[in-house]
Design a protein around this motif. Structure first.
Motif, PDB file in Angstrom:
ATOM      1  N   LYS A 440      -0.333  23.579  17.500  1.00  0.00           N
ATOM      2  CA  LYS A 440       0.465  23.792  18.697  1.00  0.00           C
ATOM      3  C   LYS A 440       0.964  25.228  18.832  1.00  0.00           C
ATOM      4  O   LYS A 440       1.214  25.688  19.950  1.00  0.00           O
ATOM      5  CB  LYS A 440       1.662  22.821  18.705  1.00  0.00           C
ATOM      6  N   ARG A 441       1.127  25.926  17.712  1.00  0.00           N
ATOM      7  CA  ARG A 441       1.639  27.287  17.747  1.00  0.00           C
ATOM      8  C   ARG A 441       0.534  28.336  17.670  1.00  0.00           C
ATOM      9  O   ARG A 441       0.806  29.516  17.439  1.00  0.00           O
ATOM     10  CB  ARG A 441       2.628  27.497  16.591  1.00  0.00           C
ATOM     11  N   ALA A 442      -0.707  27.935  17.870  1.00  0.00           N
ATOM     12  CA  ALA A 442      -1.797  28.913  17.889  1.00  0.00           C
ATOM     13  C   ALA A 442      -1.556  29.918  19.003  1.00  0.00           C
ATOM     14  O   ALA A 442      -0.884  29.639  19.998  1.00  0.00           O
ATOM     15  CB  ALA A 442      -3.131  28.201  18.097  1.00  0.00           C
ATOM     16  N   CYS A 443      -2.100  31.111  18.850  1.00  0.00           N
ATOM     17  CA  CYS A 443      -1.878  32.214  19.784  1.00  0.00           C
ATOM     18  C   CYS A 443      -2.228  31.806  21.213  1.00  0.00           C
ATOM     19  O   CYS A 443      -3.360  31.408  21.498  1.00  0.00           O
ATOM     20  CB  CYS A 443      -2.724  33.411  19.364  1.00  0.00           C
ATOM     21  N   LEU A 444      -1.268  31.907  22.139  1.00  0.00           N
ATOM     22  CA  LEU A 444      -1.525  31.499  23.518  1.00  0.00           C
ATOM     23  C   LEU A 444      -2.393  32.515  24.250  1.00  0.00           C
ATOM     24  O   LEU A 444      -2.962  32.218  25.301  1.00  0.00           O
ATOM     25  CB  LEU A 444      -0.221  31.240  24.270  1.00  0.00           C
ATOM     26  N   GLY A 445      -2.522  33.730  23.696  1.00  0.00           N
ATOM     27  CA  GLY A 445      -3.354  34.755  24.310  1.00  0.00           C
ATOM     28  C   GLY A 445      -4.730  34.868  23.695  1.00  0.00           C
ATOM     29  O   GLY A 445      -5.410  35.885  23.875  1.00  0.00           O
ATOM     30  N   GLU A 446      -5.160  33.816  22.977  1.00  0.00           N
ATOM     31  CA  GLU A 446      -6.458  33.881  22.296  1.00  0.00           C
ATOM     32  C   GLU A 446      -7.595  34.162  23.272  1.00  0.00           C
ATOM     33  O   GLU A 446      -8.477  34.986  22.991  1.00  0.00           O
ATOM     34  CB  GLU A 446      -6.720  32.566  21.561  1.00  0.00           C
TER      35      GLU A 446
END
Length: 499
Positions: A440-446
């Motif tokens: 859930k906390r993976a980079c939102l700008g990936e």
């Protein structure tokens, strides 16, 4: 006089002893809540395991601890316990299978000082969910994952190539130009505009960004996160840094207020205006997270994370091309075959450029930019692998334990694009590629970062051949700062135009 001096010294010693005893007693009072924490090295009162952790390279200390205590263990940073997760299966079990429980953001002092606890990066629970959902939706609306962002990057890479070309045969440091180009893409989304590279306001923003990540990755920064009140009392450049960032926050707020005066609610032009529209829609709704504090801190989160990580990756990529010229030549050969020398590379080309794609992924894997990710926090008392991790406990996912796992990679200890290629030379995905985090906390700008890395890297190597100011075998590719983040070294180089 001697007697008075001796008495004073004894009184001071007694007071210090009482303070230590009180702190130790308070710490012992928490034992009942931490009795079932995972095992780990024995801490000392107040200081914890601070002397057993290399503050310059804490992830290496954690890696050593994992060999002794297992894939989940506890270290005490000062008087607070921190649970470290190591290994792919353990990270997957925690961040995917029990993702909600591990989804909090630890309020470590530097982040709290800069964001005031607001914004998409620093928040947890309902606030974080609302801001993350809005941020992802808005980034997509303004180009992330769509053709418009590709066009923005292609436009900006044109300015970058021009800036590189101006050096001709002269040696130069590419860092600031790379930073400007990457930053301008996120600025075009957040502010609705790009900046000229010599714009004073743009330089002011970049200086604050550089200072922030350098402090965050320094030993003193690590010490600040453990003993903030103590380090705050000490002299040093961190005082100027926090004032600088406060000025940046004020600039963000003024930009938002300026837009509010002439806001077209039917057609927001950038992230700030979209946020303001949502603010107006929410009005005085109780519990709404759409207000200026969250807007200002979200702008900082997007601007800082969206600039530094991609810039550092590109800087390391060029350094590795100079270190391994045969890799650079093979990438250029693939570019020549697929793209040619006339048109600019596009995202559509990536599927036909497996080696270039593999090189970019291997740069990210081998540099291990964020060894312990951004610290998580437990959202509730949680049973995990037979232990109980109390609500509020800081959790560090040791991403480097996966990115360097010999069970997952052919050659984990060296730079080798073959880690991402199969026997036919096609690109091969690997579940252990956690450069953008997990869960859930993976980079939102990936999505944005992947677009930028491919287009910047392939276009630069299409136009230039990069060489160092020293022989390749003498180049040091190890990071200069490697506590919170493994920031690449600064260097100078030559960028020779290809014919």
């Amino acid at each position: 006089m001697y007697f008075l001096s001796l008495l004073a010294n004894n009184v001071i010693g007694l007071l210090l002893g009482l303070i230590v005893l009180v702190l130790f007693w308070k710490n012992m009072g928490k034992k009942s809540n931490t009795a079932r924490l995972p095992p780990g090295p024995s801490p000392v009162p107040i200081l914890g395991n601070i002397f057993q952790v290399d503050l310059k390279q804490p992830y290496k200390s954690y890696s050593m601890f994992s060999k002794k205590y297992g894939s989940v263990f506890t270290v005490w940073l000062g008087p607070k316990p921190v649970v470290v997760l190591s290994g792919f299966e353990t990270l997957k079990e925690a961040l995917l299978n029990q993702g909600e429980e591990f989804s909090g953001r630890a309020g470590y002092p530097i982040l709290l000082e800069v964001t005031k606890g607001f914004g998409v990066l620093a928040s947890s629970g309902g606030r974080w969910r609302d801001l993350r959902r809005f941020s992802i939706m808005t980034l997509k609306n303004f180009g992330m994952g769509r053709r418009s962002i590709e066009e923005r990057v292609q436009e900006e890479v044109g300015f970058l190539i021009k800036a590189f070309s101006e050096y001709g045969d002269s040696v130069f440091n590419p860092n600031n130009l790379l930073c400007n180009a990457v930053s301008n893409v996120i600025c075009s989304i957040v502010f609705g505009q790009r900046f000229e590279y010599n714009d004073p306001q743009f330089k002011f923003l970049q200086q604050g960004l550089d200072g922030y990540f350098n402090f965050l990755s320094s030993s003193k920064g690590q010490l600040f996160n453990v003993f903030p009140k103590l380090v705050w009392c000490l002299p040093g450049p961190h005082h100027h840094l926090f004032k600088h960032i406060e000025s940046i926050r004020e600039y963000f707020k003024q930009e938002a207020q300026r837009r509010m005066k002439n806001l077209n609610t039917d057609s927001p032009q950038d992230f700030i205006e979209a946020f303001l529209v949502r603010m107006l829609e929410q009005g005085d709704k109780p519990g709404s997270e759409f207000h200026f504090d969250n807007l200002v801190s979200s702008i900082w989160s997007l601007f800082s994370a969206g600039t530094e990580t991609t810039t550092s990756t590109l800087r390391q990529a060029l350094l590795l091309m100079m270190k391994y010229p045969h890799v650079q030549e093979r990438v250029q050969k693939e570019i020549d075959q697929v793209v040619g020398s006339i048109r600019t590379p596009s995202l559509q080309d990536r599927q036909n450029m497996p080696y270039t794609d593999a090189v970019i992924h291997e740069v990210q894997r081998s540099m291990d930019l964020a060894p312990t990710s951004v610290p998580h926090k437990m959202m509730s008392d949680t049973e995990f692998k037979g232990y109980c991790i109390p609500q509020g406990t800081m959790v560090l996912p040791l991403l480097s334990s996966v990115l360097s796992d010999p069970k997952l990679w052919k050659n984990p200890d060296v730079f080798d694009p073959e880690n991402f290629l199969n026997e036919n030379g096609s690109f091969k995905k690997n579940d252990g590629f956690l450069a953008f985090g997990l869960g859930k906390r993976a980079c939102l700008g990936e999505g944005l970062a992947r677009v930028e890395l491919f287009l910047y890297f392939s276009t630069l190597l299409q136009r230039f051949t990069f060489t160092a100011t020293q022989p390749p075998e003498e180049l040091d590719i190890n990071p200069a700062c490697c506590s919170f983040g493994r920031l690449p070294r600064m260097y100078t180089c030559y960028a020779k135009l290809r014919e």
